[in-house]
Write a protein that holds these residues in place. Structure first.
Motif, PDB file in Angstrom:
ATOM      1  N   PRO A   1      -9.190   3.713  -1.688  1.00  0.00           N
ATOM      2  CA  PRO A   1      -9.252   3.804  -0.219  1.00  0.00           C
ATOM      3  C   PRO A   1     -10.063   2.678   0.421  1.00  0.00           C
ATOM      4  O   PRO A   1      -9.767   2.282   1.554  1.00  0.00           O
ATOM      5  CB  PRO A   1      -9.896   5.173   0.024  1.00  0.00           C
ATOM      6  CG  PRO A   1     -10.625   5.488  -1.238  1.00  0.00           C
ATOM      7  CD  PRO A   1      -9.826   4.849  -2.348  1.00  0.00           C
ATOM      8  N   LYS A   2     -11.047   2.163  -0.276  1.00  0.00           N
ATOM      9  CA  LYS A   2     -11.857   1.086   0.315  1.00  0.00           C
ATOM     10  C   LYS A   2     -11.039  -0.189   0.509  1.00  0.00           C
ATOM     11  O   LYS A   2     -11.258  -0.924   1.471  1.00  0.00           O
ATOM     12  CB  LYS A   2     -13.088   0.807  -0.551  1.00  0.00           C
ATOM     13  CG  LYS A   2     -14.093   1.929  -0.490  1.00  0.00           C
ATOM     14  CD  LYS A   2     -15.313   1.625  -1.325  1.00  0.00           C
ATOM     15  CE  LYS A   2     -16.291   2.800  -1.243  1.00  0.00           C
ATOM     16  NZ  LYS A   2     -17.479   2.572  -2.074  1.00  0.00           N
ATOM     17  N   ARG A   3     -10.120  -0.441  -0.408  1.00  0.00           N
ATOM     18  CA  ARG A   3      -9.263  -1.621  -0.242  1.00  0.00           C
ATOM     19  C   ARG A   3      -8.366  -1.456   0.975  1.00  0.00           C
ATOM     20  O   ARG A   3      -8.123  -2.404   1.720  1.00  0.00           O
ATOM     21  CB  ARG A   3      -8.407  -1.850  -1.496  1.00  0.00           C
ATOM     22  CG  ARG A   3      -9.227  -2.391  -2.639  1.00  0.00           C
ATOM     23  CD  ARG A   3      -8.376  -2.852  -3.756  1.00  0.00           C
ATOM     24  NE  ARG A   3      -7.636  -4.047  -3.346  1.00  0.00           N
ATOM     25  CZ  ARG A   3      -6.639  -4.551  -4.048  1.00  0.00           C
ATOM     26  NH1 ARG A   3      -6.276  -3.991  -5.189  1.00  0.00           N
ATOM     27  NH2 ARG A   3      -6.009  -5.626  -3.646  1.00  0.00           N
ATOM     28  N   ALA A   4      -7.851  -0.251   1.153  1.00  0.00           N
ATOM     29  CA  ALA A   4      -7.006   0.002   2.328  1.00  0.00           C
ATOM     30  C   ALA A   4      -7.812  -0.216   3.613  1.00  0.00           C
ATOM     31  O   ALA A   4      -7.328  -0.846   4.551  1.00  0.00           O
ATOM     32  CB  ALA A   4      -6.446   1.415   2.278  1.00  0.00           C
ATOM     33  N   LEU A   5      -9.023   0.263   3.643  1.00  0.00           N
ATOM     34  CA  LEU A   5      -9.859   0.068   4.831  1.00  0.00           C
ATOM     35  C   LEU A   5     -10.170  -1.413   5.040  1.00  0.00           C
ATOM     36  O   LEU A   5     -10.147  -1.907   6.164  1.00  0.00           O
ATOM     37  CB  LEU A   5     -11.154   0.868   4.701  1.00  0.00           C
ATOM     38  CG  LEU A   5     -10.994   2.386   4.820  1.00  0.00           C
ATOM     39  CD1 LEU A   5     -12.312   3.076   4.513  1.00  0.00           C
ATOM     40  CD2 LEU A   5     -10.488   2.772   6.191  1.00  0.00           C
ATOM     41  N   ALA A   6     -10.448  -2.113   3.960  1.00  0.00           N
ATOM     42  CA  ALA A   6     -10.753  -3.546   4.064  1.00  0.00           C
ATOM     43  C   ALA A   6      -9.564  -4.326   4.614  1.00  0.00           C
ATOM     44  O   ALA A   6      -9.737  -5.299   5.352  1.00  0.00           O
ATOM     45  CB  ALA A   6     -11.172  -4.094   2.706  1.00  0.00           C
ATOM     46  N   ASP A   7      -8.351  -3.905   4.263  1.00  0.00           N
ATOM     47  CA  ASP A   7      -7.141  -4.561   4.751  1.00  0.00           C
ATOM     48  C   ASP A   7      -6.628  -3.931   6.044  1.00  0.00           C
ATOM     49  O   ASP A   7      -5.554  -4.289   6.525  1.00  0.00           O
ATOM     50  CB  ASP A   7      -6.026  -4.503   3.690  1.00  0.00           C
ATOM     51  CG  ASP A   7      -6.021  -5.718   2.790  1.00  0.00           C
ATOM     52  OD1 ASP A   7      -6.637  -6.745   3.145  1.00  0.00           O
ATOM     53  OD2 ASP A   7      -5.381  -5.641   1.712  1.00  0.00           O
ATOM     54  N   ARG A   8      -7.385  -2.975   6.579  1.00  0.00           N
ATOM     55  CA  ARG A   8      -7.026  -2.289   7.828  1.00  0.00           C
ATOM     56  C   ARG A   8      -5.657  -1.621   7.732  1.00  0.00           C
ATOM     57  O   ARG A   8      -4.826  -1.734   8.632  1.00  0.00           O
ATOM     58  CB  ARG A   8      -7.061  -3.243   8.997  1.00  0.00           C
ATOM     59  CG  ARG A   8      -8.415  -3.825   9.230  1.00  0.00           C
ATOM     60  CD  ARG A   8      -8.402  -4.736  10.388  1.00  0.00           C
ATOM     61  NE  ARG A   8      -9.683  -5.423  10.478  1.00  0.00           N
ATOM     62  CZ  ARG A   8      -9.890  -6.440  11.274  1.00  0.00           C
ATOM     63  NH1 ARG A   8      -8.942  -6.888  12.052  1.00  0.00           N
ATOM     64  NH2 ARG A   8     -11.055  -7.016  11.297  1.00  0.00           N
TER      65      ARG A   8
ATOM     66  N   THR B   1       0.985   4.439   5.459  1.00  0.00           N
ATOM     67  CA  THR B   1       1.709   4.019   4.257  1.00  0.00           C
ATOM     68  C   THR B   1       3.160   4.424   4.401  1.00  0.00           C
ATOM     69  O   THR B   1       3.450   5.419   5.077  1.00  0.00           O
ATOM     70  CB  THR B   1       1.135   4.666   2.980  1.00  0.00           C
ATOM     71  OG1 THR B   1       1.206   6.080   3.102  1.00  0.00           O
ATOM     72  CG2 THR B   1      -0.271   4.185   2.716  1.00  0.00           C
TER      73      THR B   1
ATOM     74  N   VAL C   1      -3.513   4.093  -1.991  1.00  0.00           N
ATOM     75  CA  VAL C   1      -4.639   4.369  -1.090  1.00  0.00           C
ATOM     76  C   VAL C   1      -5.466   5.563  -1.544  1.00  0.00           C
ATOM     77  O   VAL C   1      -6.634   5.680  -1.188  1.00  0.00           O
ATOM     78  CB  VAL C   1      -4.174   4.574   0.368  1.00  0.00           C
ATOM     79  CG1 VAL C   1      -3.521   3.307   0.906  1.00  0.00           C
ATOM     80  CG2 VAL C   1      -3.257   5.764   0.495  1.00  0.00           C
TER      81      VAL C   1
ATOM     82  N   TYR D   1       0.853  -1.186   0.000  1.00  0.00           N
ATOM     83  CA  TYR D   1       0.000   0.000   0.000  1.00  0.00           C
ATOM     84  C   TYR D   1       0.889   1.236   0.000  1.00  0.00           C
ATOM     85  O   TYR D   1       1.781   1.362   0.845  1.00  0.00           O
ATOM     86  CB  TYR D   1      -0.910   0.006   1.223  1.00  0.00           C
ATOM     87  CG  TYR D   1      -2.106  -0.890   1.050  1.00  0.00           C
ATOM     88  CD1 TYR D   1      -3.261  -0.427   0.434  1.00  0.00           C
ATOM     89  CD2 TYR D   1      -2.072  -2.205   1.474  1.00  0.00           C
ATOM     90  CE1 TYR D   1      -4.357  -1.246   0.246  1.00  0.00           C
ATOM     91  CE2 TYR D   1      -3.173  -3.044   1.298  1.00  0.00           C
ATOM     92  CZ  TYR D   1      -4.307  -2.547   0.691  1.00  0.00           C
ATOM     93  OH  TYR D   1      -5.387  -3.369   0.504  1.00  0.00           O
TER      94      TYR D   1
ATOM     95  N   PHE E   1      -3.783   1.785   7.722  1.00  0.00           N
ATOM     96  CA  PHE E   1      -3.987   3.164   8.138  1.00  0.00           C
ATOM     97  C   PHE E   1      -2.720   3.993   8.015  1.00  0.00           C
ATOM     98  O   PHE E   1      -2.723   5.179   8.326  1.00  0.00           O
ATOM     99  CB  PHE E   1      -4.518   3.204   9.579  1.00  0.00           C
ATOM    100  CG  PHE E   1      -5.803   2.446   9.728  1.00  0.00           C
ATOM    101  CD1 PHE E   1      -6.985   2.967   9.226  1.00  0.00           C
ATOM    102  CD2 PHE E   1      -5.826   1.194  10.316  1.00  0.00           C
ATOM    103  CE1 PHE E   1      -8.182   2.279   9.337  1.00  0.00           C
ATOM    104  CE2 PHE E   1      -7.011   0.489  10.434  1.00  0.00           C
ATOM    105  CZ  PHE E   1      -8.191   1.027   9.934  1.00  0.00           C
TER     106      PHE E   1
END
Length: 95
Positions: free
Chosen positions: A49-56, A60, A45, A11, A58
């Motif tokens: 951004p949704k993928r980052a949230l799904a993978d937790r 980079t 991200v 990320y 926060f």
């Protein structure tokens, strides 16, 4: 399709200096320590951004080792190859 021995998801935050550095360091690491056995997926991200949230994710840059299991997360520029080797479960070979 041949499956890589190591699958990573990195990320990044656009062209931020630390993100660019982490991608370069990871590429060099793969070429040096696991040539031909590394698959890297880069996720920005800002674009996903949704993928980052799904993978937790926060912070980079964050590297997630997906395969082989167990999944591991490493945050930072990946500038210390020895630390990265230990984090992903590669045996450290001393010169």
């Amino acid at each position: 399709m041949k499956r890589s021995a190591y699958r990573f998801r990195l990320y990044v935050a656009g062209d931020a200096q630390n993100s660019t550095r982490a991608l370069a360091n990871l590429g060099a690491f793969c070429r040096t320590h696991i040539p031909g056995r590394c698959e890297i997926e880069v996720v920005d991200v800002f674009r996903e951004p949704k993928r980052a949230l799904a993978d937790r994710v926060f912070m980079t840059p964050t590297l997630i080792k997906l395969y082989p299991r167990p999944v591991r997360r490493i945050v930072g520029t990946l500038s210390q190859p020895e630390n990265l080797m230990e984090a992903i479960g590669l045996e450290v070979v001393l010169a």
